[in-house]
Enzyme design. Sequence first.
Site, mmCIF file in Angstrom:
data_model
loop_
_atom_site.group_PDB
_atom_site.id
_atom_site.type_symbol
_atom_site.label_atom_id
_atom_site.label_comp_id
_atom_site.label_asym_id
_atom_site.label_seq_id
_atom_site.Cartn_x
_atom_site.Cartn_y
_atom_site.Cartn_z
ATOM 1 N N CYS A 337 -11.993 88.794 -4.136
ATOM 2 C CA CYS A 337 -13.605 88.729 -5.699
ATOM 3 C C CYS A 337 -12.431 88.181 -6.522
ATOM 4 O O CYS A 337 -12.655 87.992 -7.768
ATOM 5 C CB CYS A 337 -13.500 91.057 -5.306
ATOM 6 S SG CYS A 337 -13.209 91.487 -4.254
ATOM 7 N N ARG A 366 -4.899 94.293 4.899
ATOM 8 C CA ARG A 366 -5.088 95.308 4.588
ATOM 9 C C ARG A 366 -4.380 96.547 4.949
ATOM 10 O O ARG A 366 -4.033 96.221 6.467
ATOM 11 C CB ARG A 366 -6.747 95.861 4.522
ATOM 12 C CG ARG A 366 -7.392 95.379 3.979
ATOM 13 C CD ARG A 366 -8.719 95.818 3.453
ATOM 14 N NE ARG A 366 -10.061 94.707 2.582
ATOM 15 C CZ ARG A 366 -10.481 94.799 2.553
ATOM 16 N NH1 ARG A 366 -11.147 95.563 3.082
ATOM 17 N NH2 ARG A 366 -11.300 94.275 1.867
ATOM 18 N N GLN A 384 -12.495 87.360 6.194
ATOM 19 C CA GLN A 384 -13.863 87.599 5.493
ATOM 20 C C GLN A 384 -14.577 86.189 5.546
ATOM 21 O O GLN A 384 -14.645 85.327 4.795
ATOM 22 C CB GLN A 384 -13.648 88.160 3.946
ATOM 23 C CG GLN A 384 -13.376 89.535 4.401
ATOM 24 C CD GLN A 384 -13.523 90.558 2.732
ATOM 25 O OE1 GLN A 384 -12.757 89.942 1.883
ATOM 26 N NE2 GLN A 384 -13.619 91.582 3.364
ATOM 27 N N ASP A 386 -16.739 85.296 2.955
ATOM 28 C CA ASP A 386 -16.985 86.441 1.979
ATOM 29 C C ASP A 386 -17.121 84.959 0.825
ATOM 30 O O ASP A 386 -17.561 83.860 0.966
ATOM 31 C CB ASP A 386 -15.436 86.352 1.263
ATOM 32 C CG ASP A 386 -15.156 87.315 0.553
ATOM 33 O OD1 ASP A 386 -16.712 88.327 0.205
ATOM 34 O OD2 ASP A 386 -14.585 88.027 -0.154
ATOM 35 N N HIS A 388 -18.949 85.267 -3.160
ATOM 36 C CA HIS A 388 -19.394 86.191 -4.271
ATOM 37 C C HIS A 388 -20.760 85.199 -5.143
ATOM 38 O O HIS A 388 -19.916 84.037 -5.671
ATOM 39 C CB HIS A 388 -18.382 86.374 -5.366
ATOM 40 C CG HIS A 388 -17.400 87.579 -4.776
ATOM 41 N ND1 HIS A 388 -15.831 86.882 -3.834
ATOM 42 C CD2 HIS A 388 -17.458 88.696 -4.511
ATOM 43 C CE1 HIS A 388 -15.321 87.717 -3.521
ATOM 44 N NE2 HIS A 388 -15.867 88.812 -3.715
ATOM 45 N N LYS A 472 -24.335 99.346 -1.995
ATOM 46 C CA LYS A 472 -24.662 99.176 -0.243
ATOM 47 C C LYS A 472 -25.410 97.954 0.440
ATOM 48 O O LYS A 472 -25.509 99.408 0.661
ATOM 49 C CB LYS A 472 -22.970 98.121 -0.213
ATOM 50 C CG LYS A 472 -22.475 99.383 0.884
ATOM 51 C CD LYS A 472 -20.720 99.139 1.403
ATOM 52 C CE LYS A 472 -20.595 100.354 1.673
ATOM 53 N NZ LYS A 472 -19.687 100.268 2.761
ATOM 54 N N HIS A 518 -21.103 90.834 -3.774
ATOM 55 C CA HIS A 518 -20.675 90.261 -2.643
ATOM 56 C C HIS A 518 -20.834 90.242 -1.632
ATOM 57 O O HIS A 518 -21.498 91.250 -1.487
ATOM 58 C CB HIS A 518 -19.069 91.378 -2.456
ATOM 59 C CG HIS A 518 -18.506 92.014 -4.025
ATOM 60 N ND1 HIS A 518 -16.748 91.709 -4.491
ATOM 61 C CD2 HIS A 518 -18.702 92.845 -4.845
ATOM 62 C CE1 HIS A 518 -16.569 92.429 -4.975
ATOM 63 N NE2 HIS A 518 -17.707 93.083 -5.566
#
Length: 648
Positions: A337, A366, A384, A386, A388, A472, A518
């Site tokens: 992000c 992580r 991910q 991912d 945004h 979420k 996200h």
Amino acid sequence: MIKVTFPDGSVREFAEGTTGLQIAESISSRLAQEVLAVSVNDQLWDLTRPINDDCTIKLHKFDDEEGKHAFWHSSAHLLAEALQELYPGIQFGIGPAIESGFYYDVDPGEAVIKEGDLPAIESKMNELAAQKSPLVRQEISKTDALKLFGERGETYKCELISELEDGTITTYTQGSFTDLCRGPHLPNTSEIKAIKLTSVAGAYWRGNEDRKMLTRIYGISFPKKKMLDDYLVLLEEAKKRDHRKIGRELELFAFSQAVGPGLPLWLPKGTALRLRLEEFLKKIQKEFGYQQVMTPHIGQKELWITSGHYAKYGKDSFQPIKTPQEGEEFLLKPMNCPHHCEIYKVSPKSYKDLPIRYAEFGTVYRYEQSGELHGLTRVRGFTQDDAHIFCRPDQLKDEFLKVMDIIFIIFKALNFENFEAQISLRDPENKEKYIGSDENWEKAERAIVEACEEKGLPARVELGEAAFYGPKLDFMVKDAIGRRWQLGTIQVDYNLPERFDLEYMGNDNQKHRPVMIHRAPFGSMERFVAVLIEHTGGKFPLWLTPDQVVILPISEKYNDYAFELAAKFNKQDVRTIVDDRNEKIGKKIRDNELKRIPYMLIVGEKEAENGEVAVRKQGEGDKGTMKADDFSAMITAEVEEMMNSYQP
RNA sequence: GCUGUUAUAGCUCAGUGGUAGAGCACUUCCUUGGUAAGGAAGAGGUCUCGGGUUCAAGUCCCGAUAACAGCUCCA
């Protein structure tokens, strides 16, 4: 007399004090045999508890959740009774029913209960069940309860009681065992016909890392032996589908101690599969107006100080990377992000530019706790899918709905027919745990709930499960053998735009704050592939599978023909390999069946002469002979048809 | 991270204090075959790593690491 309303709306009269069991008997003796619990005005009751007022009731058998719950809860008490006899002085924590089965947390003092002790405990349970002891409910005052359990040295129970309100405390007794319990329970223990204690493990008292670790004994039980056998078969089936096993067998991924725990290595076939999934999603995202971006794997520490993540996760993460430059520190990115926010900030934005959708297959790192790592589902380095979305507040719900469409397309394409959603909201009791204003939280939470309603998506609301920066919506799929997995996620974020000071110029010529979403439909490529493996048992859809076709020459004489065909097919994008080993055809068929390659083409003298292939479909056997060109056209058409059906 | 279990050949596993084994996979040879395992020979192991006990340790003890089950956690 009391009036009792049944689920179908019919009303019958019974004498005051009639029990659920008596009502069942009045309907049929078979029902009375099978019924396990009763809901009285939507409250779950014992069958033997007298009903004294008008009410609506529902009778529960083993095939509904409430029936199972009572059955397994009583089984937990039976386990405790057996333990009390076998391990005098043992102390009890809690012993609830769970999704499949039950457990009891116990403190056996000096004694140690091991896996090997379970059969003996099982026999004791069977012995006690056969005694047909009734489970007797008793209301008890707080003082008496503390006295009763205090005398027995049950410190854990006393702790629980001390937190209960006087007047609401009940106990259940069967045989010589009395437990603090809300109930409800079976009328007697003899209903429990088949018992299997499945495992023993440690579990913290009250789930708190700082409290003592108790011994947790897991088990499952059924009213019929056959049902237990079926359940054990299902467990075996789950073991066969384990993605770690299939991943090794099909050469999809591996781990290396030298590389490090939780850092998966994607092998060529696994990579082919993953890239194909990525291409599929990229194509859909293009249609939905996403733009691909790419960002580095590291970023300056300040980036995450700005985002707020460093304060929350910094000390439990991979530690900053130092450089020869004094004071310079970089972090492996644990999420994408902040990088995407910086892309947004590269140029000033107008309200006419929004929504902006940046997508990236972003690899993040992580530092998961060592005990948490599990195959591909929980790793330390993962990618991910991912994106945004930066939009105006008035576009939020619409964008949310579009993301849901993408997720539905993916689930459909990969045959996840059963899925459900969970809306995670903040814990209203603990608002200080979250960052962002009340007003923003409420706006975001409302947008999610409304989007689900508009899509007719049944969603469970969970309080306190939200991320610290926003609410979420998570998607859970059920796989082919009924297990639930969490995959895609959509998260609203009013926080990062604030922290990164993101702006756009409105039509009022004033600066405004965009809203951020996200979202990751797969979740992560690692986790999604793992779930897909377990869902399909390694039998991937034709369009996705690494090798679509394997050619099996009858003997080495036909290897040339086989390689010619393979070259031609591969040129036509039909992914084909040749099994040219010096083995008999039966052996080649067996080995390639086990590799789950969808099509096997057997070629010998006849086929080589006529430009033909003998087709065999994985799991289905011989499909007859056809021209080689017709076969490749058939495969191409099958794949194209599938891909076209998922155009947005 | 916590509790417990496990760690032997590429894979699945046997070996219970006295010089390391099987099946599959792999290599070579024989065989050249018609829809789920053809035959023979061979190669392959610092028994996870580090300490200790013992005349002697794959085996017993301690520690580390990793995997597994569960708990806790999951931006």
